[in-house]
Design a protein around this motif. Sequence first.
Motif, mmCIF file in Angstrom:
data_model
loop_
_atom_site.group_PDB
_atom_site.id
_atom_site.type_symbol
_atom_site.label_atom_id
_atom_site.label_comp_id
_atom_site.label_asym_id
_atom_site.label_seq_id
_atom_site.Cartn_x
_atom_site.Cartn_y
_atom_site.Cartn_z
ATOM 1 N N ILE A 45 -8.069 2.206 -6.538
ATOM 2 C CA ILE A 45 -8.239 1.742 -5.167
ATOM 3 C C ILE A 45 -7.080 0.835 -4.786
ATOM 4 O O ILE A 45 -6.569 0.064 -5.618
ATOM 5 C CB ILE A 45 -9.590 1.008 -5.007
ATOM 6 C CG1 ILE A 45 -9.914 0.820 -3.518
ATOM 7 C CG2 ILE A 45 -9.593 -0.319 -5.747
ATOM 8 C CD1 ILE A 45 -11.349 0.427 -3.257
ATOM 9 N N ILE A 46 -6.617 0.949 -3.531
ATOM 10 C CA ILE A 46 -5.487 0.142 -3.069
ATOM 11 C C ILE A 46 -5.987 -0.945 -2.131
ATOM 12 O O ILE A 46 -6.894 -0.734 -1.335
ATOM 13 C CB ILE A 46 -4.418 1.007 -2.369
ATOM 14 C CG1 ILE A 46 -5.013 1.735 -1.150
ATOM 15 C CG2 ILE A 46 -3.811 2.018 -3.343
ATOM 16 C CD1 ILE A 46 -3.982 2.451 -0.305
ATOM 17 N N PHE A 47 -5.373 -2.120 -2.237
ATOM 18 C CA PHE A 47 -5.762 -3.262 -1.406
ATOM 19 C C PHE A 47 -4.621 -3.724 -0.508
ATOM 20 O O PHE A 47 -4.813 -4.607 0.330
ATOM 21 C CB PHE A 47 -6.216 -4.428 -2.289
ATOM 22 C CG PHE A 47 -7.418 -4.107 -3.131
ATOM 23 C CD1 PHE A 47 -8.680 -4.146 -2.584
ATOM 24 C CD2 PHE A 47 -7.279 -3.740 -4.458
ATOM 25 C CE1 PHE A 47 -9.803 -3.854 -3.353
ATOM 26 C CE2 PHE A 47 -8.386 -3.439 -5.235
ATOM 27 C CZ PHE A 47 -9.656 -3.488 -4.686
ATOM 28 N N GLU A 48 -3.438 -3.151 -0.666
ATOM 29 C CA GLU A 48 -2.280 -3.534 0.130
ATOM 30 C C GLU A 48 -1.383 -2.308 0.280
ATOM 31 O O GLU A 48 -1.576 -1.297 -0.424
ATOM 32 C CB GLU A 48 -1.513 -4.669 -0.551
ATOM 33 C CG GLU A 48 -1.067 -4.354 -1.955
ATOM 34 C CD GLU A 48 -0.437 -5.548 -2.646
ATOM 35 O OE1 GLU A 48 0.257 -5.340 -3.647
ATOM 36 O OE2 GLU A 48 -0.638 -6.679 -2.163
ATOM 37 N N PRO A 49 -0.422 -2.349 1.223
ATOM 38 C CA PRO A 49 0.485 -1.200 1.385
ATOM 39 C C PRO A 49 1.128 -0.815 0.057
ATOM 40 O O PRO A 49 1.628 -1.666 -0.684
ATOM 41 C CB PRO A 49 1.518 -1.711 2.394
ATOM 42 C CG PRO A 49 0.772 -2.740 3.192
ATOM 43 C CD PRO A 49 -0.157 -3.409 2.220
ATOM 44 N N THR A 50 1.095 0.487 -0.244
ATOM 45 C CA THR A 50 1.542 0.987 -1.541
ATOM 46 C C THR A 50 2.513 2.143 -1.354
ATOM 47 O O THR A 50 2.266 3.048 -0.541
ATOM 48 C CB THR A 50 0.331 1.468 -2.376
ATOM 49 O OG1 THR A 50 -0.600 0.381 -2.522
ATOM 50 C CG2 THR A 50 0.757 1.969 -3.733
ATOM 51 N N GLU A 51 3.608 2.111 -2.090
ATOM 52 C CA GLU A 51 4.588 3.200 -2.006
ATOM 53 C C GLU A 51 4.079 4.406 -2.784
ATOM 54 O O GLU A 51 3.545 4.288 -3.892
ATOM 55 C CB GLU A 51 5.936 2.747 -2.559
ATOM 56 C CG GLU A 51 7.021 3.815 -2.417
ATOM 57 C CD GLU A 51 8.387 3.319 -2.835
ATOM 58 O OE1 GLU A 51 9.320 4.152 -2.872
ATOM 59 O OE2 GLU A 51 8.526 2.106 -3.112
ATOM 60 N N LEU A 52 4.257 5.582 -2.196
ATOM 61 C CA LEU A 52 3.809 6.830 -2.800
ATOM 62 C C LEU A 52 4.983 7.585 -3.418
ATOM 63 O O LEU A 52 6.114 7.489 -2.943
ATOM 64 C CB LEU A 52 3.120 7.723 -1.761
ATOM 65 C CG LEU A 52 1.817 7.154 -1.151
ATOM 66 C CD1 LEU A 52 1.418 7.964 0.062
ATOM 67 C CD2 LEU A 52 0.712 7.130 -2.188
ATOM 68 N N ALA A 53 4.686 8.353 -4.455
ATOM 69 C CA ALA A 53 5.709 9.157 -5.122
ATOM 70 C C ALA A 53 5.270 10.615 -5.126
ATOM 71 O O ALA A 53 4.102 10.944 -4.874
ATOM 72 C CB ALA A 53 5.925 8.668 -6.556
#
Length: 398
Positions: free
Chosen positions: A74-82
Amino acid sequence: MKVKLVQITGSDRSKEFPVERGQTLVCGRFPLNPIYIPDRLMSRRHFQVTREDDGRLIIKDLGSQNGSRVNKRIIFEPTELANGDIIEAGLTQLEVVFLDESAAGKDRPTDEFDEQLRKINQNNPDDWQKLIWWCETHGRHQQEAMCRQRLKDAQQRLQKVRKRDEAPTMIHLEALTPESTDMQLEEKAELPEPEEEAQGPADDTERGAQPEETTFEEFKTRMNEFGLEVCHLCEREGQVNVHPEFCWGSGIHLASVPMPDDLSIRHKMAALPVTERPTFSSLVRLAMVAPIIGARHVFHLPEQVRQHILTVPFLEESFARFARQYLQQRSVPCTEECIGELLHLLSFKGVKDYARLSAMIKKVSSLTAADFAKLSARDRQVIEQSDILSMVSPLNRK
């Protein structure tokens, strides 16, 4: 390098969503979202993906009820995707795909229509109208026929969600609040009052509506304290009136409010016909001052303009800030669903619906469990079908 999201679960498996540089796409179960997925466990606006100018792809959860996950975390902040990352939202999974254009065949010519198609929000009827006009002017008759069918599909989806969301919340709740009572204070309200200065419990109007004793000079003084210029036509008349393209009933000279340097605003402005740009600019400026003077004035704008609240990220974020204030002032939890319901009201409903909702929140908040049990089945259904009212009902009140 091209980037796209590919749906890998559900009935629309293999459906692709290209993401261009500088573009932000919102994903959720609301039909006007650029990425529309009718997943019952997804929020209306569940998450967004942004393609930065440097090519990076960033995902941000929009306060969804069930959360967003990347590779099962689960993400809680902006996350870079690959490349190859798996996004999970509700029951839906999407794969992130980065395409090397040289490996995909760099000698293949790019069709101009395909480029135009990638730029539009395919769930927004207005964007299909603009693409039809492009096809007409470029002699693309075959693509024009396809666009007209897609326009019809988009309009049907929008009409379906309007009927579904034609919540009894926005129609009647006679046992709780008659319409004449709902509108009494709303009709008296002529001068907006700053949100930050309003005191006391929430009444049947938004906090922007001032008490009767407020004079125009007091209103002008308050607006000057916020650095806002009063509409010269209202000043000449000595009261706030509705002047299209000048103040739209806000009492503020909107042209004096600087336009934001926002990419989503620039893209939408460039795509609009010249005749629609002034009204859209007014909507943007009303969004900027809504936390100060309220949002009731936005209902003076045409509905086709207000719909941009749900399709332009800057407008959605700005009115969401106002929505949080509105809900907090009425002791309603600021869930993504409640904010979404209020944004939907601002986009598609009218000022009477807005006043009625405010009155209903006050009435439902005052109900005891015994009072709730005495309500008719229809009234209970009204409350349960509204995310906002159900949050303040005795069943959910702590």
